[in-house]
Design an enzyme around this catalytic site. Sequence first.
Site, PDB file in Angstrom:
ATOM      1  N   GLY A 286       0.775  -1.237   0.000  1.00  0.00           N
ATOM      2  CA  GLY A 286       0.000   0.000   0.000  1.00  0.00           C
ATOM      3  C   GLY A 286       0.801   1.279   0.000  1.00  0.00           C
TER       4      GLY A 286
ATOM      5  N   ASP B  73      -5.594  -6.558  -4.289  1.00  0.00           N
ATOM      6  CA  ASP B  73      -4.570  -7.570  -4.058  1.00  0.00           C
ATOM      7  C   ASP B  73      -5.289  -8.861  -3.699  1.00  0.00           C
ATOM      8  OD1 ASP B  73      -1.342  -7.376  -3.666  1.00  0.00           O
ATOM      9  OD2 ASP B  73      -2.195  -9.064  -2.571  1.00  0.00           O
TER      10      ASP B  73
ATOM     11  N   CYS C 168      10.135  -4.329  -9.764  1.00  0.00           N
ATOM     12  CA  CYS C 168      11.355  -4.165  -8.961  1.00  0.00           C
ATOM     13  C   CYS C 168      12.347  -5.259  -9.337  1.00  0.00           C
ATOM     14  CB  CYS C 168      11.052  -4.174  -7.469  1.00  0.00           C
ATOM     15  SG  CYS C 168      10.259  -5.682  -6.871  1.00  0.00           S
TER      16      CYS C 168
END
Length: 369
Positions: free
Chosen positions: A146, A166, A273
């Site tokens: 979040g 999610d 990422c």
Amino acid sequence: MNGRKNIKRQRCEAIVGAQCGNAVLRGAHVYVPGIVSTSKFMKAGDVTSVYSDIKGKCKKGAKEFDGTKVFLGNGISELSRKEIFSGVPELKGRGIRMTEPVYLSPSFDNVLPRYLFLQNLPSAVVTHVLDPQPGEKILDLCAAPGGKTTHIAALMRDQGEVIALDKISNKVEKIKQNALLLGLNSIKAFCFDGTKALKFDMVEKAEGNPPFLPESFDRILLDAPCSGMGQRPNMACSWTLKEVTSYQPLQRKLFTVAVQLLKPGGVLVYSTCTITLAENEEQVAWALRTFPCLQLQPQDPQIGGEGMMGAGLSFEQLKQLQRFDPSVVPSWDTDIDSLRDARIEDMIGLANKDCIGFFIAKFIKCKST
């Protein structure tokens, strides 16, 4: 970044798991669930050398460990060995307070929790690239825990609607807790699989709950599930080739849903990422081939480097991407004295690059799908 080398190793030792070790390198103390073993004589108040079991070979509760371990620094034990391994399931507090960590990363635990949410630099940049505006309807398709969701709401001045999805329920609860803690009322978090977030049946009324009709959102952030190979620090590499290659199909499913949920003229930001070509530039090339309605856009701010060659993108397209690559940063010493002569501009530039590996692409949807 090179760690301090003049820390004296202690006779009393504690071995922690790799994930706990990563947290310690980021400035955390050692909490009981992360402790795998300690010296048999360890008691509360002992100065203790902390090591990370990077290969996961240490047995829980062992009294000594001669396997591969990485020194993390020294701390003061707050519990005895007997207390740590008492078998009490609710024992989750701090086990060792780090006093001489190898890396001088301050702990921000419980520092202004109603005002601050710590993020890596690229994670903050990606939300600015999305550029959410007050009054818009925004979708964060893979939102946990979040940080980006709350940043989106803050940039919108909490005016509009931020939908966070999610599929893991406890992570969704964490999003709700963070929104409540930061006083953000525009966030609505749902436990829902993002690959199923699109519906075509207008008869079924869900009152704002997922799934959603096509072209429902002004902007969408797809911070996609990925191999996470850009995360730092990371002392334990446990990926298999099968695991790394499993993410590309999932990312494409989510991307396809995102394109259909986006309004014409809307903005879609894709980020990961990780550092692999397959999950980043190859996905951009695939998206541009598959969805003629999408156009790649320049990014603001542009702090990372350009995209990597090898996916068939033009030089102009690579310049519109943003790749944070820590491998290009030269090693430098943490000794403060060695940094006193450095220029402020050089230090800022170095800090902007010495972060996690990350990738950002920004698209605009020119017409309906």
